[in-house]
Design an enzyme around this catalytic site. Structure first.
Site, mmCIF file in Angstrom:
data_model
loop_
_atom_site.group_PDB
_atom_site.id
_atom_site.type_symbol
_atom_site.label_atom_id
_atom_site.label_comp_id
_atom_site.label_asym_id
_atom_site.label_seq_id
_atom_site.Cartn_x
_atom_site.Cartn_y
_atom_site.Cartn_z
ATOM 1 N N HIS A 161 -3.427 18.055 0.039
ATOM 2 C CA HIS A 161 -2.982 18.155 1.439
ATOM 3 C C HIS A 161 -3.055 19.603 1.952
ATOM 4 O O HIS A 161 -3.847 19.927 2.837
ATOM 5 C CB HIS A 161 -1.527 17.670 1.571
ATOM 6 C CG HIS A 161 -1.285 16.255 1.159
ATOM 7 N ND1 HIS A 161 -1.872 15.168 1.761
ATOM 8 C CD2 HIS A 161 -0.492 15.741 0.186
ATOM 9 C CE1 HIS A 161 -1.452 14.047 1.207
ATOM 10 N NE2 HIS A 161 -0.602 14.358 0.242
HETATM 11 O O1 RIB Z 1 2.668 15.367 3.737
HETATM 12 C C1 RIB Z 1 2.202 16.406 2.910
HETATM 13 C C2 RIB Z 1 2.931 17.668 3.212
HETATM 14 O O2 RIB Z 1 4.309 17.512 2.916
HETATM 15 C C3 RIB Z 1 2.466 18.851 2.341
HETATM 16 O O3 RIB Z 1 2.624 20.033 3.070
HETATM 17 C C4 RIB Z 1 3.421 18.828 1.183
HETATM 18 O O4 RIB Z 1 3.642 20.131 0.628
HETATM 19 C C5 RIB Z 1 4.680 18.371 1.845
HETATM 20 O O5 RIB Z 1 5.318 19.506 2.379
#
Ligand code: RIB
Ligand code: CA
Length: 325
Positions: free
Chosen positions: A255
């Site tokens: 992500h």
């Molecule tokens: O949904 C993914 C996000 O949420 C990423 O930034 C992960 O680190 C969490 O913070």
């Protein structure tokens, strides 16, 4: 220290990374700090995956593990969302935010810089203007408050890359909402409505960027036995384990690293300018990102929404920079 260490600072893009480390934040910070394309001017910390104090300590641990040739200042930001109840992601990142490895990585030398994260963000926006990219990897509390402090300076930056939301309504913290937008839906709504030059890197594209354990370990084996190699092995292990439990395969979803990837090479994703909004009222749709593909209403703010990703090229980039080409 960039992977090649050759590029002069002048050819690198000045960036601020706003983060809530977090296992994927850690991998994203490794990518940003080692990329020859970026000059990390500051790291600002926001509460998200775990508490602000834990996220701050984790940021210092990550910096000490990576050991960049020039260490950017770390600024503490907001400990609580602008609105709504606090949400944490200990089930994914562990209660310490780094999958339980923090005892092996005590903070030895580094300390946080004085001053608030939002002031640092605004000052860098004033200093660098259109040359600055802000990459937001956590809830948008700090970014929203920086806009409150100086809307003109923040609107004058070159790009805001946000890991957050999703254009397909398939959430990860609730059926409809992505974690960063859910954690501070009020801030997410305010940032999108502020009309900064934002690129939204949502779950719809990040879910396609999978780092497979076998491939990662193959590349890691070729890395000199440094503190960074140990850290990469240690920080990825709980994240691969989470991936196995979630999806049955030893792979982790990149992500936050993809958001940094987009700052490095915007061609990694295809984008569409689309009317966007975020629901910040309590209830089943809190934090849900609305994308108006059919809306032509002028009063709705729009953003560049990442709709496709060259996942293979991104993972190759990550491995080359993190593990050395
Ligand atoms: O949904 C993914 C996000 O949420 C990423 O930034 C992960 O680190 C969490 O913070
Ligand atoms: Ca994050």
């Amino acid at each position: 220290m960039s992977a090649s260490g050759q590029e002069g600072k002048q050819s690198r893009k000045p960036v601020v990374i706003d983060t809530d480390p977090g296992l994927d934040d850690a991998l994203a910070l490794v990518l940003a700090l080692r990329s020859p394309a970026l000059d990390v001017k500051a790291i600002t910390v926001v509460a998200g995956n775990v508490s602000l104090s834990a996220c701050t300590a984790n940021t210092l641990r990550i910096l000490e593990a990576v050991g960049p040739s020039s260490v950017p200042p770390v600024y503490k930001g907001h400990a609580r969302p602008l609105g709504g109840k606090v949400a944490r992601a200990g089930d994914v990142h562990g209660n310490d935010g780094l999958g339980g490895i923090t005892p092996s990585y005590p903070v030895r030398e580094l300390a946080v810089a004085g001053g608030h994260a939002t002031q640092a963000m605004v000052e860098l926006a004033r200093q660098h203007g259109k040359a600055l990219t802000i990459v937001a990897l956590g809830p948008l509390t700090n970014v929203a408050k920086a806009i409150e402090r100086d809307r003109s300076a923040m609107s004058g930056i070159g790009q805001l890359v946000v890991m957050g939301g999703t254009d397909d309504g398939q959430g990860n913290i609730t059926p409809r909402a992505e974690f960063n937008f859910y954690s501070d839906a009020t801030a997410a709504k305010a940032v999108i409505r502020a009309g900064l030059p934002a690129t939204l890197v949502g779950l719809n594209v990040t879910r396609r960027t999978l780092l497979y354990k076998d491939r990662f370990h193959q590349r890691l084996a070729a890395v000199q036995p440094t503190r960074l190699r140990s850290f990469l092995g240690d920080v990825s292990r709980p994240y691969f384990e989470f991936g196995r439990k979630e999806s049955g395969s030893h792979a982790c979803v990149m992500h936050d690293p993809l958001a940094v990837g987009v700052a490095i090479d915007p061609t990694l994703v295809s984008t569409e300018r689309l009317p966007c909004d975020v629901i910040d009222t309590p209830g089943l749709t809190r934090g849900m990102m609305l994308v108006g593909r059919d809306a032509s209403s002028a009063e709705v703010a729009s953003a560049m929404v990442a709709t496709k990703v060259d996942a293979d090229r991104f993972v190759d980039l990550f491995l080359d920079v993190a593990c050395g080409a």
